[in-house]
Design a protein around this motif. Structure first.
Motif, PDB file in Angstrom:
ATOM      1  N   ASN B  81     -56.867  13.920 -17.058  1.00  0.00           N
ATOM      2  CA  ASN B  81     -56.381  14.974 -17.958  1.00  0.00           C
ATOM      3  C   ASN B  81     -55.299  14.433 -18.887  1.00  0.00           C
ATOM      4  O   ASN B  81     -54.448  15.155 -19.359  1.00  0.00           O
ATOM      5  CB  ASN B  81     -55.868  16.164 -17.162  1.00  0.00           C
ATOM      6  N   ALA B  83     -52.486  13.227 -18.786  1.00  0.00           N
ATOM      7  CA  ALA B  83     -51.104  13.142 -18.308  1.00  0.00           C
ATOM      8  C   ALA B  83     -50.134  12.855 -19.442  1.00  0.00           C
ATOM      9  O   ALA B  83     -49.227  12.043 -19.310  1.00  0.00           O
ATOM     10  CB  ALA B  83     -50.976  12.083 -17.202  1.00  0.00           C
TER      11      ALA B  83
ATOM     12  N   ASP C 178     -47.734  17.835 -12.372  1.00  0.00           N
ATOM     13  CA  ASP C 178     -48.899  16.978 -12.244  1.00  0.00           C
ATOM     14  C   ASP C 178     -48.448  15.591 -11.799  1.00  0.00           C
ATOM     15  O   ASP C 178     -47.704  14.927 -12.507  1.00  0.00           O
ATOM     16  CB  ASP C 178     -49.590  16.912 -13.622  1.00  0.00           C
TER      17      ASP C 178
END
Lengths: 295, 338, 282
Positions: B81, B83, C178
């Motif tokens: 994704n 990052a 994340d």
């Protein structure tokens, strides 16, 4: 050592970074709670241990006291009633939030969160003004409108306490409901309407049951807050008004009978947990579809 | 450039990588291809240094990096994704690695401008990642790695987040950029079309093992196992008994256990001219330039056949056909049974 | 044939009555929602309005307009002293709570060790206990070790009471983080320290700010813990206000309350800028 700690902290792995919090809570929370428990079973008068022996006197004495049960019933019914009222008002508001556009949502959030940032006394004080005596806002308005000719006694009644609690705890009910309702899957409602159910039937048979987790969370928080609140009953209920929580305060701060106060606090806490557990169990029963396998 | 020798990795009781050995040449683009859970991402993360192998060694540019942390390997990594740092602009994201290396300010600015130009994002330098499209975000992630001139570029399912149409265009774009820069790259994907587009060589992985490591045409034309044949492109894998019914197949079968026949290698004739195997069309589907059929043989075997539309009028479901093999040499024998 | 006929006939015949019930029912729901909104805002508004009245007693609607009750407020040394005490106590409990909460949240989200679930339950346990019980327990504990009601005891009590909020806010943010962002930073050549400061910490700052604001506000406003642990001399503002509300009927109390409402509003503006209200609602 310091370098090692820093590395662990940075990686956030391991238990070390949480240790200061554990130590702190052990000293200033766990041990004090244990002391509280022990005080309910020892003779303590005016902060001094009279006789360090273990006694069940306060437990049995309290449970055999008719006054205790009367007070308990009062706390319970005030708590339940204001919780239900809270729910009755909060659910439509949370539903309105979920159906609204940006501006309305922001308005509802601001109005819901800002009371949380004001102290409970300020919010309770507002009710003193609203309900208080001849010059109280409600009474003077009603008299002006010609609904009543003489002021009704509103302050220092159960009604005042219940209304005050409902208003003060409303945000705690609205927030969990907003979380659940705003995130719900609207296709279910479309499906229900498509199968010919009315909007109202859809609301009660689809929207309401599916929001059970939020309802349980809201009921739990608000009941716990109402049941253990001793400030609103003291301010709006007047001198003669008493609940279990008020009794705890009076025994410890006014009468200085710490053993009795400790015992009452333990009974308050224990019964509160029991009710919360019951609400949770009822919620699970309603939510039985969410369990993977029926028993 | 990259050498992985007998790499093993366990997660708990799960043996994720089993003796993975792979060697990537300088400037080569290699893809690790496999279904989810086959260990391809773990192998890539081992090369990047996010995971440490339990045994085996990793060599980057003649340096053993097996125990080196990721920030001391000269490796660029493009995440699934991307990052991208949400609190930094495109330019700040790209400059991040240079700043960490204490590069001079003017150099940073020049390098950032150059690489943003390379990925055609110059006018987006001051925007935040959130306001970019998926394709643009991917190019930022690429630029952020390339600006550091790493020895190796690693990409983890880098096209996953893009919609189907954009994905194809970006794959071609990416291969052009990578080849223009001349960097060695290892990509991970579960999408065989992507692997065929961007790679010089493909390593097909399953159950933690490398099944076959070869150029794309080799993988497609000469699959080493039934798994590879089935995973890359569509394949009919006929056990010896079924295969023997095709007269022309005898030669290629040559005593092996099974035969791989690609769907496009079948010819279907509506009339019985003799020499073929009889079957019934049970399903027909238009794939664009070709028709795809499912044909049931008398013994219940279902064959898949792909026929160019300019070669033959579409056949109706239910019609009887005779099947022959167009090019027996293109059939691949496999040892054992499939 | 019969099937489709059924649909056509039940449709319109049920519609008129059902529509009417729908309208009344939803009218009622919207009315309740509107009343709830009114109930949320009206009391605070009335208090603010009353604080400007010229009369010497509380009355509504207020008569005239004056700021004399605000002036009166600032002329009372006791109130100013208690406000300063409250500020000092809040700063301390906020600082201690966050110093403990941030590392604990890291450990609870990222650590891998046996008993982690139990550790998490222990840290958020005070949230299940009413402030009054926390205060009483601390008071009794103090009696054992000759530790009297004091600013320090109040700070400790408030920290216990508020710690779960702070831990949970930071944990929620960390869980959203994340992990690829940190890996990206490392693979771009940043050191672990740089990665922690520029990526990890930077990303959880909103949660830390929100946590600090909540702990500060709660410490400032709190009465349930304070009534049992605060020093009898130098009382915090909340206890002072509690006494005023009970025994002083002058509009000065409304003025003090209005200032607290204003204060809360400012904090909320800061929060909505730094974290966003939607996130806070959770």
């Amino acid at each position: 050592m310091a370098a090692a700690f820093w590395t662990r902290f940075r990686d956030g792995r391991g238990i070390w970074p949480a240790v200061p919090a554990f130590v702190f809570l052990t000293i200033f929370f766990i041990i004090p709670m244990a002391v509280l428990l022990s005080f309910g079973f020892t003779e303590i008068e005016r902060g001094r241990i009279q006789d360090s022996g273990f006694t069940l006197r306060y437990l049995t004495g309290t449970l055999q006291d008719d006054l205790f049960w009367w007070v308990w019933w009062k706390s319970f019914y005030i708590g339940i009633l204001s919780t239900l009222l809270c729910f009755l008002l909060a659910y439509p508001l949370a539903y309105l939030y979920s159906e609204s556009g940006r501006t309305m949502r922001l308005l509802i959030l601001v109005l819901t969160i800002s009371p949380l940032l004001t102290s409970a006394i300020v919010r309770t004080y507002a009710w003193l003004v609203l309900l208080g005596g001849r010059r109280g806002v409600v009474n003077s308005t009603l008299i002006e409108l010609g609904v009543i000719s003489r002021p009704i006694r509103m302050l220092n009644t159960d009604f005042a306490v219940i209304v005050g609690m409902t208003q003060v705890h409303l945000p705690f009910m609205v927030l969990p409901l907003i979380t659940v309702l705003a995130a719900r899957d609207r296709n279910m409602e479309a499906a229900s309407l498509g199968m010919g159910a009315s909007r109202l039937a859809t609301f009660f048979k689809i929207v309401l049951p599916l929001s059970t987790p939020g309802i349980v969370a809201g009921l739990t928080i608000v009941f716990a807050l109402s049941y253990t609140n001793f400030i609103i009953p003291q301010l709006l209920g007047g001198g003669g008004f008493t609940t279990l929580a008020v009794q705890v305060y009076e025994q410890i701060v006014v009468v200085l009978n710490w053993s009795k106060g400790a015992m009452l606090a333990l009974l308050l806490l224990g019964s509160c947990f029991v009710f919360i557990l019951l609400i949770g169990l009822a919620g699970n029963r309603v939510m039985r579809w969410s369990q993977k396998e029926a028993a | 450039m990259i050498e992985a020798n007998g790499v093993n990795k366990h997660f708990g009781s799960n043996h994720v990588l089993r003796d993975c050995t792979i060697s990537v040449d300088t400037g080569e683009v290699v893809t690790l291809l496999g279904a989810s859970g086959c260990g391809k991402t773990t192998l890539l993360r081992c090369i990047a240094g996010f995971e440490t192998p339990d045994s085996g060694s990793l060599v980057l540019a003649n340096q053993d990096v097996t125990r080196l942390p990721p920030n001391r390997r000269d490796v660029g990594f493009v995440f699934q994704n991307y990052a991208l740092f949400p609190h930094m602009t495109v330019a700040e994201n790209v400059a991040y690695g240079l700043k960490a290396r204490k590069t001079a300010k003017e150099t940073i600015r020049a390098e950032v401008d150059k690489v943003l130009d390379l990925v055609s994002l110059t006018e987006f330098a001051r925007r935040y990642p959130k306001s970019l499209s998926g394709g643009q975000q991917q190019r930022v992630a690429l630029a952020r790695s390339l600006v550091l001139h790493p020895k190796v570029l690693l990409m983890d399912e880098a096209f996953n987040a893009l919609d189907a149409k954009l994905r194809g265009a970006m794959q071609i774009e990416l291969r052009k950029i990578v080849k223009h820069v001349g960097i060695t790259a290892v990509c991970v994907t579960h999408d065989q079309a992507e692997a065929l587009t961007i790679s010089d060589r493909i390593a097909v992985m399953a159950e933690g093992r490398i099944q076959q490591f070869a150029a794309p045409d080799q993988i497609y034309d000469k699959p080493a196992s039934a798994f590879v044949a089935d995973f890359v492109g569509a394949a009919n894998i006929l056990p010896r008994k079924s295969a023997e019914r095709f007269k022309t197949a005898h030669k290629s079968l040559n005593g092996s256990g099974a035969l791989v026949i690609r769907p496009e290698n079948f010819a279907l004739s509506p009339s019985s001219q003799g020499g073929g195997v009889k079957g019934e069309v049970v399903f027909a589907r238009l794939t664009g330039p070709a028709m795809e059929y499912e044909i049931a043989l008398a013994d219940g075997t279902i064959l898949r056949a792909l026929v160019d539309r300019d070669r033959q009028e579409p056949l109706a479901v239910g019609s009887t056909v005779e099947i022959t093999i167009r090019n027996p040499d293109a059939c691949v024998p496999l040892p054992g049974t499939a | 044939m019969t099937h489709s006929a059924e649909i056509i006939t039940t449709g319109p015949s049920g519609t008129i009555l059902a529509d009417w019930i729908d309208r009344v029912g939803f009218g009622l729901i919207w009315a309740l929602a509107a009343f709830a909104l009114l109930l949320l805002i009206a009391p605070s508004l009335i208090v603010v309005m009353i604080s400007f009245t010229e009369t010497a007693y509380i009355t509504f609607p207020p008569q005239g307009f004056t700021l004399k009750w605000y002036a009166d407020l600032f002329s009372r040394q006791q109130i100013i002293d208690s406000a300063i005490t409250s500020l000092r106590i809040s700063v301390w409990s906020t600082a201690i709570a966050l110093t403990l909460a941030v590392p604990a949240a890291f450990s609870l989200v990222r650590g891998r060790y046996p008993g982690k679930a139990f550790a998490g339950a222990l840290i958020v346990a005070p949230q299940m206990i009413p402030g009054m019980v926390i205060g009483v327990a601390l008071l009794f504990f103090g009696a054992y070790i000759a530790f009297r009601q004091s600013d320090l005891m109040l700070i400790l009590g408030l920290t216990v009471f508020c710690l779960p909020f702070a831990v949970r806010l930071v944990m929620a943010q960390l869980q959203l983080l994340d992990p690829a962002l940190e890996e990206a930073s490392l693979s771009l050549g940043a050191t672990r320290k740089r990665t922690f400061v520029q990526i990890t910490l930077r990303q959880i700052i909103p949660a830390i700010v929100a946590g600090a604001a909540f702990v500060f506000i709660e410490s400032f406003d709190n009465l349930t813990v304070a009534l049992f642990t605060a020093s009898p001399r130098g009382r915090p503002l909340s206890v002072e206000l509690y006494n005023l509300v009970q025994y002083d009927s002058s509009p000065m109390v409304a003025a003090l309350s209005s200032l607290e409402i204003l204060f809360a509003f400012v904090i909320m503006l800061v929060l909505s800028r730094s974290v966003g209200l939607e996130r806070l609602a959770k």
